[in-house]
Design a protein around this motif. Structure first.
Motif, PDB file in Angstrom:
ATOM      1  N   ARG A 126       0.829  -1.211   0.000  1.00 42.81           N
ATOM      2  CA  ARG A 126       0.000   0.000   0.000  1.00 42.81           C
ATOM      3  C   ARG A 126       0.865   1.263   0.000  1.00 42.81           C
ATOM      4  O   ARG A 126       0.581   2.216  -0.708  1.00 42.81           O
ATOM      5  CB  ARG A 126      -0.948   0.025   1.196  1.00 42.81           C
ATOM      6  N   GLU A 127       1.904   1.267   0.805  1.00 37.79           N
ATOM      7  CA  GLU A 127       2.775   2.447   0.913  1.00 37.79           C
ATOM      8  C   GLU A 127       3.467   2.734  -0.419  1.00 37.79           C
ATOM      9  O   GLU A 127       3.551   3.880  -0.858  1.00 37.79           O
ATOM     10  CB  GLU A 127       3.813   2.244   2.019  1.00 37.79           C
ATOM     11  N   ARG A 130       0.941   4.070  -2.944  1.00 42.66           N
ATOM     12  CA  ARG A 130       0.652   5.470  -2.592  1.00 42.66           C
ATOM     13  C   ARG A 130       1.737   6.385  -3.184  1.00 42.66           C
ATOM     14  O   ARG A 130       1.439   7.388  -3.818  1.00 42.66           O
ATOM     15  CB  ARG A 130       0.580   5.619  -1.076  1.00 42.66           C
ATOM     16  N   THR A 133       1.477   6.442  -7.138  1.00 40.09           N
ATOM     17  CA  THR A 133       0.385   7.257  -7.697  1.00 40.09           C
ATOM     18  C   THR A 133       0.680   8.744  -7.520  1.00 40.09           C
ATOM     19  O   THR A 133       0.338   9.544  -8.392  1.00 40.09           O
ATOM     20  CB  THR A 133      -0.985   6.913  -7.076  1.00 40.09           C
ATOM     21  N   MET A 134       1.310   9.108  -6.417  1.00 39.51           N
ATOM     22  CA  MET A 134       1.673  10.510  -6.214  1.00 39.51           C
ATOM     23  C   MET A 134       2.695  10.953  -7.256  1.00 39.51           C
ATOM     24  O   MET A 134       2.563  12.018  -7.859  1.00 39.51           O
ATOM     25  CB  MET A 134       2.212  10.723  -4.798  1.00 39.51           C
ATOM     26  N   THR A 155       7.982  11.972  -2.485  1.00 38.42           N
ATOM     27  CA  THR A 155       6.565  12.113  -2.144  1.00 38.42           C
ATOM     28  C   THR A 155       6.350  12.461  -0.676  1.00 38.42           C
ATOM     29  O   THR A 155       5.291  12.956  -0.307  1.00 38.42           O
ATOM     30  CB  THR A 155       5.791  10.828  -2.484  1.00 38.42           C
ATOM     31  N   VAL A 163      -4.652  12.350  -1.877  1.00 40.54           N
ATOM     32  CA  VAL A 163      -4.604  10.899  -2.051  1.00 40.54           C
ATOM     33  C   VAL A 163      -5.834  10.285  -1.406  1.00 40.54           C
ATOM     34  O   VAL A 163      -6.188  10.630  -0.283  1.00 40.54           O
ATOM     35  CB  VAL A 163      -3.325  10.301  -1.418  1.00 40.54           C
ATOM     36  N   GLU A 164      -6.474   9.403  -2.139  1.00 42.00           N
ATOM     37  CA  GLU A 164      -7.610   8.650  -1.600  1.00 42.00           C
ATOM     38  C   GLU A 164      -7.242   7.175  -1.633  1.00 42.00           C
ATOM     39  O   GLU A 164      -6.966   6.620  -2.694  1.00 42.00           O
ATOM     40  CB  GLU A 164      -8.876   8.879  -2.416  1.00 42.00           C
ATOM     41  N   GLU A 165      -7.221   6.581  -0.461  1.00 38.49           N
ATOM     42  CA  GLU A 165      -6.890   5.159  -0.361  1.00 38.49           C
ATOM     43  C   GLU A 165      -8.180   4.364  -0.227  1.00 38.49           C
ATOM     44  O   GLU A 165      -9.019   4.657   0.605  1.00 38.49           O
ATOM     45  CB  GLU A 165      -5.982   4.902   0.834  1.00 38.49           C
ATOM     46  N   ILE A 170      -5.559   2.937  -5.047  1.00 37.90           N
ATOM     47  CA  ILE A 170      -5.216   4.249  -4.508  1.00 37.90           C
ATOM     48  C   ILE A 170      -5.279   5.251  -5.649  1.00 37.90           C
ATOM     49  O   ILE A 170      -4.828   4.971  -6.753  1.00 37.90           O
ATOM     50  CB  ILE A 170      -3.821   4.248  -3.853  1.00 37.90           C
ATOM     51  N   ALA A 172      -4.465   9.344  -6.700  1.00 38.57           N
ATOM     52  CA  ALA A 172      -3.765  10.589  -6.337  1.00 38.57           C
ATOM     53  C   ALA A 172      -4.085  11.629  -7.390  1.00 38.57           C
ATOM     54  O   ALA A 172      -4.102  11.330  -8.588  1.00 38.57           O
ATOM     55  CB  ALA A 172      -2.262  10.366  -6.244  1.00 38.57           C
TER      56      ALA A 172
END
Length: 178
Positions: A126-127, A130, A133-134, A155, A163-165, A170, A172
Motif C-alpha cells: 500500500r505504501e 501510494r 500514484t503521487m 513524495t 490521495v484517496e486510499e 489508490i 492521487a
C-alpha cells in the motif's frame, strides 16, 4: 461489462481513441479506455460547456485539448477503476491497483527517504502504491510522464497532493494550485 459494449460505443469515439482502445488485449482495459473518454466528454460538457474537442499530445505524450489551451485534463484507469480530472489549471491524476510489493521496482523509482519509509512499513504494498500514484500524478501534471526522474521526486515532501486510499486501489490527484 460485456465486449459488445465496445462494439456499440466505438463508432461514437474519435478514430484515435478507437484505435487506442482496440490495442488493449484485455476486455477490462478496452472498456476502461472507452469509459475514461466518455467520462472526459461528460466532465468537459458539465464543467466547461465543451461539447466538441480534439485531443492532441505533447512532447512526452501529455494529452491536451487543441481548441481549449486553458482547459486541462488527466485520465487514468486500472483493472478496478477509472478516474478523470478536468480543471482550468494544470492537473494530473492516477489510479493504481494495490499489488504485491517489489524491492526491485522500489529501488528503481524511490528516493532514499522513501526507501527508508518502506523499510519500516508493515504495509509495503500500500505504501509503495501510494508513492507511485503521487509520483505519476505529479509527472502527468507537469507533462513529463514517466520520462521524468522518478527518484528525484520525494513524495514525503508532497503533502499537497490529494490521495484517496481504497481497499483495492489508490488514487492521487495533483494540481498546480498547491
Amino acid at each position: 461489462m460485456p465486449d459488445n459494449f465496445i462494439k456499440k460505443v466505438l463508432p461514437l469515439l474519435p478514430e484515435e481513441r478507437r484505435k487506442k482502445a482496440l490495442r488493449y488485449r484485455n476486455c477490462i482495459d478496452r472498456n476502461n479506455c472507452v469509459l475514461t473518454y466518455l467520462i472526459l466528454k461528460i466532465a468537459l460538457k458539465d464543467c466547461f460547456q465543451i461539447k466538441d474537442f480534439t485531443v492532441q499530445y505533447g512532447r512526452y505524450g501529455k494529452p491536451f485539448l487543441k481548441e481549449y489551451p486553458n482547459i486541462f485534463f488527466s485520465i487514468s484507469h486500472c483493472k478496478c477503476g477509472c478516474v478523470v480530472a478536468v480543471a482550468d489549471e494544470l492537473v494530473g491524476i492516477d489510479i493504481q491497483n494495490i499489488i504485491p510489493f517489489s524491492w526491485d521496482v522500489a529501488e528503481k523509482v524511490c528516493c532514499l527517504e522513501e526507501l527508508g519509509v518502506l523499510k519500516q512499513s508493515t504495509h509495503k504494498d500500500r505504501e509503495f502504491i501510494r508513492m507511485w500514484t503521487m509520483k505519476e500524478s505529479f509527472l502527468k501534471m507537469t507533462g513529463e510522464g514517466i520520462f521524468g526522474d522518478l527518484k528525484s521526486i520525494n513524495t514525503l515532501e508532497m503533502d499537497w497532493i490529494e490521495v484517496e486510499e481504497r481497499e483495492s486501489n489508490i488514487i492521487a490527484i495533483c494540481s498546480q494550485a498547491k
